[in-house]
Design a protein around this motif. Structure first.
Motif, PDB file in Angstrom:
ATOM      1  N   ARG A 155       0.829  -1.208   0.000  1.00 48.61           N
ATOM      2  CA  ARG A 155       0.000   0.000   0.000  1.00 48.61           C
ATOM      3  C   ARG A 155       0.859   1.251   0.000  1.00 48.61           C
ATOM      4  NH1 ARG A 155      -3.169  -3.143   3.602  1.00 48.61           N
ATOM      5  NH2 ARG A 155      -2.153  -2.164   5.404  1.00 48.61           N
ATOM      6  N   ASP A 156       1.978   1.167   0.801  1.00 51.71           N
ATOM      7  CA  ASP A 156       2.880   2.323   0.819  1.00 51.71           C
ATOM      8  C   ASP A 156       3.482   2.554  -0.558  1.00 51.71           C
ATOM      9  OD1 ASP A 156       2.340   2.654   3.484  1.00 51.71           O
ATOM     10  OD2 ASP A 156       4.141   1.582   4.175  1.00 51.71           O
ATOM     11  N   ARG A 157       3.914   1.400  -1.207  1.00 47.58           N
ATOM     12  CA  ARG A 157       4.457   1.546  -2.556  1.00 47.58           C
ATOM     13  C   ARG A 157       3.398   2.077  -3.514  1.00 47.58           C
ATOM     14  NH1 ARG A 157       7.038  -3.401  -1.231  1.00 47.58           N
ATOM     15  NH2 ARG A 157       5.392  -4.576  -2.293  1.00 47.58           N
ATOM     16  N   GLU A 158       2.181   1.487  -3.399  1.00 42.39           N
ATOM     17  CA  GLU A 158       1.108   1.974  -4.263  1.00 42.39           C
ATOM     18  C   GLU A 158       0.788   3.433  -3.966  1.00 42.39           C
ATOM     19  OE1 GLU A 158      -2.104  -0.656  -3.601  1.00 42.39           O
ATOM     20  OE2 GLU A 158      -1.222  -2.338  -4.734  1.00 42.39           O
ATOM     21  N   GLN A 159       0.772   3.752  -2.625  1.00 38.97           N
ATOM     22  CA  GLN A 159       0.512   5.143  -2.262  1.00 38.97           C
ATOM     23  C   GLN A 159       1.630   6.052  -2.764  1.00 38.97           C
ATOM     24  OE1 GLN A 159      -2.260   6.292  -0.883  1.00 38.97           O
ATOM     25  NE2 GLN A 159      -1.489   8.378  -1.108  1.00 38.97           N
ATOM     26  N   ALA A 160       2.894   5.541  -2.602  1.00 40.07           N
ATOM     27  CA  ALA A 160       4.025   6.331  -3.113  1.00 40.07           C
ATOM     28  C   ALA A 160       3.926   6.486  -4.625  1.00 40.07           C
ATOM     29  CB  ALA A 160       5.344   5.658  -2.725  1.00 40.07           C
ATOM     30  N   GLU A 161       3.524   5.354  -5.288  1.00 39.99           N
ATOM     31  CA  GLU A 161       3.362   5.433  -6.739  1.00 39.99           C
ATOM     32  C   GLU A 161       2.241   6.394  -7.103  1.00 39.99           C
ATOM     33  OE1 GLU A 161       4.186   4.768 -10.658  1.00 39.99           O
ATOM     34  OE2 GLU A 161       5.310   4.119  -8.885  1.00 39.99           O
ATOM     35  N   ARG A 162       1.114   6.289  -6.327  1.00 40.69           N
ATOM     36  CA  ARG A 162       0.022   7.238  -6.577  1.00 40.69           C
ATOM     37  C   ARG A 162       0.462   8.669  -6.294  1.00 40.69           C
ATOM     38  NH1 ARG A 162      -3.088   3.072  -4.171  1.00 40.69           N
ATOM     39  NH2 ARG A 162      -2.981   4.100  -2.143  1.00 40.69           N
ATOM     40  N   ASP A 163       1.268   8.807  -5.187  1.00 40.04           N
ATOM     41  CA  ASP A 163       1.761  10.157  -4.877  1.00 40.04           C
ATOM     42  C   ASP A 163       2.664  10.668  -5.985  1.00 40.04           C
ATOM     43  OD1 ASP A 163       0.357  10.075  -2.524  1.00 40.04           O
ATOM     44  OD2 ASP A 163       2.079   9.453  -1.298  1.00 40.04           O
ATOM     45  N   ARG A 164       3.572   9.749  -6.465  1.00 39.25           N
ATOM     46  CA  ARG A 164       4.443  10.164  -7.574  1.00 39.25           C
ATOM     47  C   ARG A 164       3.621  10.495  -8.806  1.00 39.25           C
ATOM     48  NH1 ARG A 164       7.731   5.960  -5.568  1.00 39.25           N
ATOM     49  NH2 ARG A 164       6.862   4.500  -7.101  1.00 39.25           N
ATOM     50  N   GLU A 165       2.624   9.631  -9.078  1.00 40.51           N
ATOM     51  CA  GLU A 165       1.769   9.891 -10.234  1.00 40.51           C
ATOM     52  C   GLU A 165       0.992  11.188 -10.051  1.00 40.51           C
ATOM     53  OE1 GLU A 165       0.107   9.227 -13.978  1.00 40.51           O
ATOM     54  OE2 GLU A 165       1.820   8.324 -12.947  1.00 40.51           O
ATOM     55  N   GLN A 166       0.495  11.377  -8.791  1.00 42.02           N
ATOM     56  CA  GLN A 166      -0.235  12.613  -8.520  1.00 42.02           C
ATOM     57  C   GLN A 166       0.677  13.824  -8.634  1.00 42.02           C
ATOM     58  OE1 GLN A 166      -3.526  12.740  -8.053  1.00 42.02           O
ATOM     59  NE2 GLN A 166      -3.378  14.962  -8.116  1.00 42.02           N
ATOM     60  N   ARG A 167       1.930  13.654  -8.091  1.00 42.98           N
ATOM     61  CA  ARG A 167       2.882  14.763  -8.233  1.00 42.98           C
ATOM     62  C   ARG A 167       3.203  15.020  -9.693  1.00 42.98           C
ATOM     63  NH1 ARG A 167       5.213  12.306  -3.638  1.00 42.98           N
ATOM     64  NH2 ARG A 167       6.738  11.215  -4.930  1.00 42.98           N
ATOM     65  N   ARG A 168       3.350  13.896 -10.471  1.00 43.44           N
ATOM     66  CA  ARG A 168       3.613  14.074 -11.900  1.00 43.44           C
ATOM     67  C   ARG A 168       2.440  14.775 -12.571  1.00 43.44           C
ATOM     68  NH1 ARG A 168       2.277  11.876 -16.501  1.00 43.44           N
ATOM     69  NH2 ARG A 168       0.933  10.337 -15.477  1.00 43.44           N
ATOM     70  N   ILE A 169       1.215  14.297 -12.216  1.00 40.73           N
ATOM     71  CA  ILE A 169       0.030  14.933 -12.794  1.00 40.73           C
ATOM     72  C   ILE A 169      -0.048  16.395 -12.363  1.00 40.73           C
ATOM     73  CG2 ILE A 169      -2.492  14.924 -12.786  1.00 40.73           C
ATOM     74  CD1 ILE A 169      -2.360  11.876 -12.517  1.00 40.73           C
ATOM     75  N   ASP A 170       0.223  16.622 -11.031  1.00 42.35           N
ATOM     76  CA  ASP A 170       0.198  18.006 -10.544  1.00 42.35           C
ATOM     77  C   ASP A 170       1.253  18.843 -11.252  1.00 42.35           C
ATOM     78  OD1 ASP A 170      -1.824  17.284  -8.842  1.00 42.35           O
ATOM     79  OD2 ASP A 170      -0.517  16.997  -7.099  1.00 42.35           O
ATOM     80  N   THR A 171       2.459  18.218 -11.430  1.00 36.03           N
ATOM     81  CA  THR A 171       3.525  18.951 -12.121  1.00 36.03           C
ATOM     82  C   THR A 171       3.126  19.261 -13.548  1.00 36.03           C
ATOM     83  OG1 THR A 171       5.192  17.860 -10.741  1.00 36.03           O
ATOM     84  CG2 THR A 171       5.950  18.885 -12.789  1.00 36.03           C
ATOM     85  N   GLU A 172       2.563  18.235 -14.240  1.00 34.40           N
ATOM     86  CA  GLU A 172       2.129  18.463 -15.618  1.00 34.40           C
ATOM     87  C   GLU A 172       1.010  19.492 -15.671  1.00 34.40           C
ATOM     88  OE1 GLU A 172       1.068  14.702 -17.201  1.00 34.40           O
ATOM     89  OE2 GLU A 172       3.150  13.983 -17.397  1.00 34.40           O
ATOM     90  N   GLU A 173       0.051  19.353 -14.720  1.00 41.77           N
ATOM     91  CA  GLU A 173      -1.035  20.338 -14.701  1.00 41.77           C
ATOM     92  C   GLU A 173      -0.495  21.730 -14.393  1.00 41.77           C
ATOM     93  OE1 GLU A 173      -3.861  18.952 -11.902  1.00 41.77           O
ATOM     94  OE2 GLU A 173      -4.726  17.423 -13.244  1.00 41.77           O
ATOM     95  N   ARG A 174       0.456  21.791 -13.408  1.00 38.03           N
ATOM     96  CA  ARG A 174       1.036  23.097 -13.091  1.00 38.03           C
ATOM     97  C   ARG A 174       1.807  23.649 -14.285  1.00 38.03           C
ATOM     98  NH1 ARG A 174       3.552  21.518  -9.210  1.00 38.03           N
ATOM     99  NH2 ARG A 174       5.665  21.361 -10.018  1.00 38.03           N
ATOM    100  N   ARG A 175       2.578  22.730 -14.962  1.00 31.90           N
ATOM    101  CA  ARG A 175       3.317  23.182 -16.137  1.00 31.90           C
ATOM    102  C   ARG A 175       2.355  23.631 -17.233  1.00 31.90           C
ATOM    103  NH1 ARG A 175       5.771  18.868 -16.998  1.00 31.90           N
ATOM    104  NH2 ARG A 175       7.603  19.306 -15.718  1.00 31.90           N
ATOM    105  N   ALA A 176       1.284  22.797 -17.432  1.00 33.89           N
ATOM    106  CA  ALA A 176       0.295  23.183 -18.448  1.00 33.89           C
ATOM    107  C   ALA A 176      -0.391  24.491 -18.068  1.00 33.89           C
ATOM    108  CB  ALA A 176      -0.742  22.068 -18.618  1.00 33.89           C
ATOM    109  N   ARG A 177      -0.721  24.625 -16.739  1.00 31.98           N
ATOM    110  CA  ARG A 177      -1.353  25.865 -16.290  1.00 31.98           C
ATOM    111  C   ARG A 177      -0.407  27.045 -16.469  1.00 31.98           C
ATOM    112  NH1 ARG A 177      -2.385  24.176 -11.810  1.00 31.98           N
ATOM    113  NH2 ARG A 177      -0.707  25.067 -10.579  1.00 31.98           N
TER     114      ARG A 177
END
Length: 329
Positions: A155-177
């Motif tokens: 779960r921690d790995r999945e959460q970390a992966e989700r966090d990384r994915e969320q950070r990536r999505i947030d980064t992409e969204e922030r970059r796109a924004r």
């Protein structure tokens, strides 16, 4: 100790316990049946095996239920303990009673082996089963803890992966924004720049139009001033021309009067001199003819005054009237 070893130990304990129980039951039936038959009334000898079978059945029930309770970690209270010891002591008594009644100590000892082994093995197997159950429970708890830890790590790995994915999505969204904001800012700045250029162009156009109107106004004023100056100059020139004409007329009139007076004076002088007694030389004659012409004397009078012929004087008059003709002649 791993789970496989625990299961193997439980299987060995179960097999060994049931072998001891089976052997003790068979031995008890074979040993107790003659004793019961000897005390059974005639005709009922066939019931002799029932008693050892009943006692041994109680032993089997106790052993089986103790094993089941030990596997689940349960305790049934004091009655199962009483039943277990009572069946064990009954089996011991029934197996040793025959030898004891005969006073055979060796027989008592020999016949006590199987019941005592059954009693002790029952207690030992119960203790073993409880220990194995505790070990199994502990192992299961450890496995559950390990599984929970693995699941937690997963779960921690999945959460970390989700966090990384969320950070990536947030980064992409922030970059796109940021890109959208940058594009919008550039577009806004471009619009503002174009609007500023348009305002500056409009201001320049207004300034040029104002300058053009001012130049036209100044040109009109200049033209008006120049026209006024020209008019004034023209009027001044006209006045000057009229003054000059008037002065010229006056001068000409004065000259004409002077010439008329001079001509009249010369005429009077010529008339007073009278006809020439001798023919004058040509230069003097020309001067006399010119004076006569100026005095408006006739050709004949001029001929009389200079002594030359009328034809010659007439030619001189023609020359005086038309100088070009005189030059040509």
């Amino acid at each position: 100790m791993d789970e496989r070893t625990l299961h193997q130990a439980d299987r060995v304990l179960s097999v060994g316990t049931w072998l001891i129980v089976f052997g003790a039951v068979v031995y008890s039936v074979l040993t107790v049946t003659p004793l019961v038959r000897s005390v059974t009334p005639d005709g009922w000898e066939w019931t002799a095996p029932i008693l050892p079978v009943v006692v041994d059945a109680a032993v089997v029930i106790v052993v089986r239920l103790d094993a089941a309770l030990a596997r689940v970690g349960g305790r049934a209270g004091g009655w199962p303990v009483l039943l277990r010891w009572m069946t064990g002591l009954m089996t011991l008594g029934l197996n040793t009673a025959g030898s004891w009644l005969e006073g055979d100590a060796v027989g008592v000892a020999v016949h006590a082996v199987a019941p005592l082994l059954l009693i002790v093995s029952s207690e030992a197997s119960l203790a073993y089963r409880r220990a194995l159950t505790a070990a199994v429970v502990q192992r299961e708890a450890e496995q559950a803890a390990e599984k929970a830890a693995r699941e937690q790590r997963q779960r921690d790995r999945e959460q970390a992966e989700r966090d990384r994915e969320q950070r990536r999505i947030d980064t992409e969204e922030r970059r796109a924004r940021e890109e959208r904001e940058h594009t919008a800012r550039l577009a806004r700045e471009e619009r503002e720049h174009q609007a500023s250029l348009a305002r500056e162009q409009a201001d320049r156009e207004r300034e040029r139009e104002a300058l053009r109107l001012e130049h036209e106004r100044q040109a009109r004023e200049q033209q008006a001033r120049e026209a006024e100056q020209q008019r004034l100059a023209k009027e001044q020139a006209e006045r000057e021309r009229e003054r000059h004409q008037a002065e010229e007329r006056a001068r000409r009139e004065q000259q004409a009067r002077a010439r008329a007076q001079e001509a009249e004076r010369r005429r009077q002088q010529l008339l007073a001199a009278g006809p020439a007694k001798v023919k004058q030389d040509e230069a003097t004659a020309r001067a006399t003819v010119a004076a006569a012409f100026e005095a408006d004397l006739s050709v004949r009078q001029a001929a009389e005054l200079c002594g030359w012929s009328v034809g010659w004087v007439n030619s001189r008059y023609v020359e005086l009237r038309d100088p070009l003709t005189g030059v040509a002649s």
